[in-house]
Structures are given as C-alpha cells and as structure tokens.
Scaffold this motif. Structure first.
Motif: not given
Length: 386
Positions: A87-100
């Motif tokens: 139950r995260p408040d925020i999800v943080y990721m790099c601008n890789y298409p798969l991640l987004m």
C-alpha cells in the motif's frame, strides 16, 4: 492513502541496479533517507545484483525477480500483489517504457495513483523511440517528473511537451565522505605510472557516445607538444578493443592505461591530476563522474554538451571546450597539467561547489520534501472526495 503521522511509503520500481547513473542514484537515495520521513520499499523486475544485499542489510524491504522478461504475463499480477501488500503512498520509477506501463496499470488497479517518473536519459539510446512513444501516451497519468538538471527539464518540455510545472529539478548528489581526497592512496604503481608524471584521466563506460577517441587524439597532441604525460582510462564496454587499437595507431599506447571497470573509483581519481569528459552532444544529462572528480579536488575539462555547464564553473572549477575539438581539449588539459597551483585552486573550488550543491544529503532532502508534498496533496484530494 492518508497516514499523516507516518513516514511516506515510497515504492521504488526498478529493472535492476547493476549498471548506470540512474541505478547509482537510487542506491544512494536508499542509503540516506530519514526513516522518520520516507519509508522505502524496492521492487525489481529482474535480479537486482549485489547491491540488493546491502539494501536488505539496511532494513529496506526488497522484492525481486518479478518477471522473467519483458513479455512475461506474470509481471503485472506480481506488481499488483506487491502494491496491495505494501500500500505505497507513491510509486517512483525511471522513464523506461516497461516500468511506466506496468507500474501505471498496477497502480490504477490498486489505487496507488501518485506516481513519479525519473527522467534520466535524453541521448540517442537503443530504445529512444519507445521511450518517446511511452512518454507521449503516459505523461497525462504521471503526477510528477524528476529531471536531474535544468537543461534536461528544458529538453523534455521542448521535445516531449511535458508541463514544466510538473517537472522537479533535483541535482544528483554524491557521497562526499566516500569521495574525499584525504582517504586514498594513489594507484599509480599498479599501472606502472611514475609518481612524478602528469596524468589526465577519464571515468566513463567505453561506449560510442562517450567519445574516448577524442581524448586519445588530444593525448597525441599533448605528447607531440613535449609534455611527458600519461592517460588513465577507467571503465569498460564495447569500445575497448577499438580504443586500444586507436592508441596503438596514434603511437601513444605506452602512455595510455586501460584500467577496466573498477569498484575503487575514488582511488582511481586519486591517481590523476586532471579529470576529463569528452562526450558527444546531448547524452550527458548530468555527468556524475565530473561531480565525483570535483569532490576529489580535481580540476575538470569537458566538452560543453548536455548539462555539463551546470556542473563546471568556467575558469573556476575547470574548463569547457567545444564538442569534438581535440586541439582545444589538449590545450586545456596540458595547461592544467603544467600548472599545479592552478590545479589545487580549482580543486578546492570544485570540492566546495559539490559540498554546497551536489552532495547526497542535499539531494536526499529535496526528494524527501517532494515526497511529503505529493503525499499531502493526495491526502487533501482524498479528504475532499469523501
């Protein structure tokens, strides 16, 4: 998800931490968050590499090997399970298409709708078209983007149409205790470099866009000018054999040392007098190796590309030269190699600049402030919606 008295829980979604500046940035962040402000959780799509062991030892929960490959149909269900559990408040990721795409889909299903995308690449990458397309499709669904320099922010606003109000600029910060000139001995004996010899060096992966050949051409000019200088190249990659042949063809192989990939980067920097970066245009979003060099009290000489001019103060911490200009690069390197007093003055100024603007502590505080601000915004929306 509204937990006013608790730290902000941030899920960091990554592919791996094995290589790259973005991955090094995340590793640095995870080690330095204030646990009263940010509670990190990390989810790796693949094997995270040896860094995961140190992350686990620091008490951070790690999920790994969520997918066997890009097309693994189990990836999204695995992410959904992790997000429902944490139950995260925020999800943080790099601008890789798969991640987004997968991160946004899993967040939509689980209610983890505050999502931050870190923008780290602006150069000609093998999947640049996919990144452009994914940004075009996903930008409206991302809460905030993080750029590592003002130049990178301007690029994404102009080229990808991102809203400048939704882009935060947070400079990459380094560990100034690790990168300290007083903690390391020179590695010159290991490479058979005379202690009294002037040495210029570069720390960068041996890839075409880093343009190491420019340094080798400058080295030839420096040697032809009568300066008995050596050149230390730290890093490995697909260009190594070609660059070794280039050094042979230029007749400078006896004065060039290829160190390969090294875990002891501060010690390598302690072995040189001038740090160099000679990249081609655009690819340098934020040259972490230059910041590390400045922290080691080294003057720096770099091609004026990307956001390098946000790091180097011309004439104070180093010099900028035109892209691809071997003569200009050679002149500035040779000038510094022959002026030890100026090197020391620039080195001290560079270290001070890093401590004031590019330290890991400063970077971490900026991230913590951003995460808390985003979490408060989410809580306000949820309260109004009730």
């Amino acid at each position: 998800m509204g937990r006013q008295d608790a730290p902000v829980k941030v899920m960091f979604l990554e592919i791996t931490l094995k290589v790259g500046g973005a991955e090094r940035l995340l590793a640095n962040l995870l080690e330095s968050f204030d646990p009263q402000r940010v509670q990190p959780v990390v989810a790796f799509l693949r094997d995270p590499g040896p860094v995961a062991e140190s992350i686990n030892l620091s008490g951070i929960k790690v999920y790994s090997n969520l997918a066997a490959g890009r097309s693994d149909p189990r990836l999204v269900p695995a992410l959904i399970n992790v997000m429902r559990k944490e139950r995260p408040d925020i999800v943080y990721m790099c601008n890789y298409p798969l991640l987004m795409f997968t991160g946004r889909l899993a967040g939509l299903i689980t209610g983890a709708n505050t999502q931050v995308v870190a923008l780290h690449s602006i150069g000609y990458q093998s999947r640049a078209r996919w990144r452009t397309l994914s940004l075009k499709l996903m930008k409206r669904f991302i809460s905030t983007f993080v750029a590592v320099s003002q130049g990178q922010k301007d690029y994404y606003v102009k080229t990808h149409g991102l809203d400048p109000k939704r882009i935060e600029v947070i400079y990459v910060g380094i560990d100034t205790e690790r990168f300290s000139p007083t903690k390391y001995e020179s590695a010159r004996p290991e490479f058979n470099i005379p202690e009294e010899a002037p040495v210029a060096g570069i720390v960068a992966m041996l890839r075409p866009e880093k343009n190491h050949e420019l340094l080798l051409r400058a080295a030839r000019i420096i040697r032809d000018g009568g300066l008995d200088a050596y050149f230390l190249i730290v890093g490995d990659g697909p260009e190594r054999k070609r660059l070794e042949n280039c050094a042979q063809n230029l007749g400078i192989a006896d004065y060039v040392r290829f160190a390969g990939s090294r875990p002891d980067v501060p010690r390598m920097l302690r072995s040189i007098d001038v740090s160099v970066l000679c990249s081609s245009n655009v690819v340098e979003t934020f040259p972490q190796s230059l910041v590390e060099s400045m922290a080691m009290e080294l003057p720096v000489v770099s091609t004026n590309v990307g956001s390098v001019n946000e790091v180097i103060v011309e004439g104070e911490t180093g010099y900028l030269v035109p892209e691809g200009d071997a003569q200009a690069l050679a002149e500035k390197i040779a000038y510094l190699l022959q002026n030890p007093d100026l090197r020391r003055k620039m080195g001290v100024a560079g270290r001070r600049r890093v401590e004031e603007q590019f330290s890991r502590d400063i970077m971490t505080r900026h991230f913590e402030d951003m995460f808390e601000r985003l979490a408060r915004r989410t809580e306000t929306r949820e309260t109004i919606g009730r």
